[in-house]
Design a protein around this motif. Structure first.
Motif, short mmCIF file in Angstrom:
data_model
loop_
_atom_site.label_atom_id
_atom_site.label_comp_id
_atom_site.label_asym_id
_atom_site.label_seq_id
_atom_site.Cartn_x
_atom_site.Cartn_y
_atom_site.Cartn_z
N PHE A 49 0.83 -1.21 0.00
CA PHE A 49 0.00 0.00 0.00
C PHE A 49 0.86 1.25 0.00
O PHE A 49 0.57 2.23 -0.70
CB PHE A 49 -0.96 0.01 1.20
N ALA A 50 1.96 1.24 0.81
CA ALA A 50 2.85 2.39 0.88
C ALA A 50 3.49 2.64 -0.48
O ALA A 50 3.58 3.79 -0.95
CB ALA A 50 3.91 2.18 1.95
N ILE A 51 3.93 1.60 -1.15
CA ILE A 51 4.54 1.75 -2.47
C ILE A 51 3.52 2.28 -3.47
O ILE A 51 3.79 3.18 -4.26
CB ILE A 51 5.15 0.41 -2.94
N LEU A 52 2.32 1.73 -3.41
CA LEU A 52 1.26 2.18 -4.32
C LEU A 52 0.92 3.64 -4.06
O LEU A 52 0.78 4.44 -4.99
CB LEU A 52 0.01 1.30 -4.15
N ALA A 53 0.83 4.02 -2.77
CA ALA A 53 0.50 5.40 -2.43
C ALA A 53 1.60 6.34 -2.90
O ALA A 53 1.32 7.41 -3.46
CB ALA A 53 0.28 5.52 -0.93
N CYS A 54 2.86 5.99 -2.70
CA CYS A 54 3.98 6.82 -3.14
C CYS A 54 3.97 6.97 -4.66
O CYS A 54 4.20 8.06 -5.20
CB CYS A 54 5.31 6.24 -2.67
N ALA A 55 3.73 5.87 -5.36
CA ALA A 55 3.69 5.92 -6.82
C ALA A 55 2.55 6.82 -7.29
O ALA A 55 2.71 7.62 -8.22
CB ALA A 55 3.55 4.51 -7.38
N LEU A 56 1.38 6.70 -6.66
CA LEU A 56 0.25 7.55 -7.04
C LEU A 56 0.54 9.01 -6.75
O LEU A 56 0.22 9.89 -7.57
CB LEU A 56 -1.02 7.10 -6.31
N VAL A 57 1.15 9.29 -5.58
CA VAL A 57 1.48 10.68 -5.24
C VAL A 57 2.47 11.22 -6.26
O VAL A 57 2.33 12.34 -6.75
CB VAL A 57 2.03 10.77 -3.80
N TYR A 58 3.49 10.44 -6.61
CA TYR A 58 4.51 10.88 -7.55
C TYR A 58 3.90 11.13 -8.94
O TYR A 58 4.18 12.13 -9.58
CB TYR A 58 5.63 9.83 -7.64
N LEU A 59 3.03 10.22 -9.40
CA LEU A 59 2.47 10.33 -10.74
C LEU A 59 1.34 11.36 -10.83
O LEU A 59 1.17 12.02 -11.86
CB LEU A 59 1.97 8.97 -11.21
N LEU A 60 0.57 11.49 -9.78
CA LEU A 60 -0.61 12.37 -9.84
C LEU A 60 -0.38 13.74 -9.22
O LEU A 60 -1.31 14.55 -9.18
CB LEU A 60 -1.80 11.68 -9.16
#
Length: 196
Positions: A49-60
């Motif tokens: 979840f942390a990796i997914l959240a970081c990726a979403l924050v970075y991309l969005l």
């Protein structure tokens, strides 16, 4: 996802019963193993979840920041428009209130103007009627005077005709043939002396 694959695959494989072995919940000695499996599973999910959240924050981050900036500007513009509309509505309400307060005075002025116009119209109608009456009376007087003159002429003409008729009858009765011959001779003599 990578963390889930790395950490989750052994945890999932360790949690599956092997053929010929009994499940861990059925034996009393293996009571801690499901707890450890579930703890590792939870930690794997949290990392995932942390990796997914970081990726979403970075991309969005940039599209979301642009959207939020645009939305903020739109909301500010809407607030400015709403304030302007509120001021315009307040001005319109004030104008309507002013007109409503002035309405009884205007109605009274219109009523007074109507009364004056009615009185002026009545006076004009009376003046026109009096002028028409005077004109008709004068015309009737002229017609009567004309008819009197015509009647007088007819009367004079009729009286003259009657006088000539009466005179002719008297002359016929009073003058004989000898008197007629004498009058003709005298007339001829007068004509003869007038021509010389």
């Amino acid at each position: 996802m990578l963390a889930l694959w790395i950490v989750g695959v052994p945890a999932v494989m360790g949690a599956q019963p092997q053929p010929g072995r009994q499940p861990a919940a059925s034996t009393a000695l293996h009571t801690e193993e499901p707890y450890q499996d579930s703890l590792v599973n939870v930690i794997a999910r949290l990392v995932n979840f942390a990796i997914l959240a970081c990726a979403l924050v970075y991309l969005l981050r940039s599209p979301l920041a642009g959207y939020l900036a645009d939305r903020g500007a739109q909301i500010r513009g809407d607030l400015v428009n709403a304030a302007e509309m509120r001021q315009a509505a307040a001005a319109q309400i004030e104008e309507i209130d002013r007109k409503m307060k002035a309405l009884p005075g205007e109605l009274e002025a219109l009523r007074a103007q109507g009364v004056q116009e009615i009185a002026a119209e009545e006076a004009r109608i009376q003046a026109a009627a009096a002028a028409e009456s005077d004109r008709l009376l004068e015309q009737a007087r002229r017609d009567i005077a004309l008819q009197v003159k015509v009647a007088e002429r007819e009367l004079v003409s009729h009286a003259a005709d009657l006088a000539v008729g009466v005179a002719t009858e008297r002359i016929k009765q009073a003058i004989t043939d000898e008197d007629g011959q004498r009058l003709v001779d005298r007339y001829v003599d007068q004509l003869g002396s007038a021509t010389r």
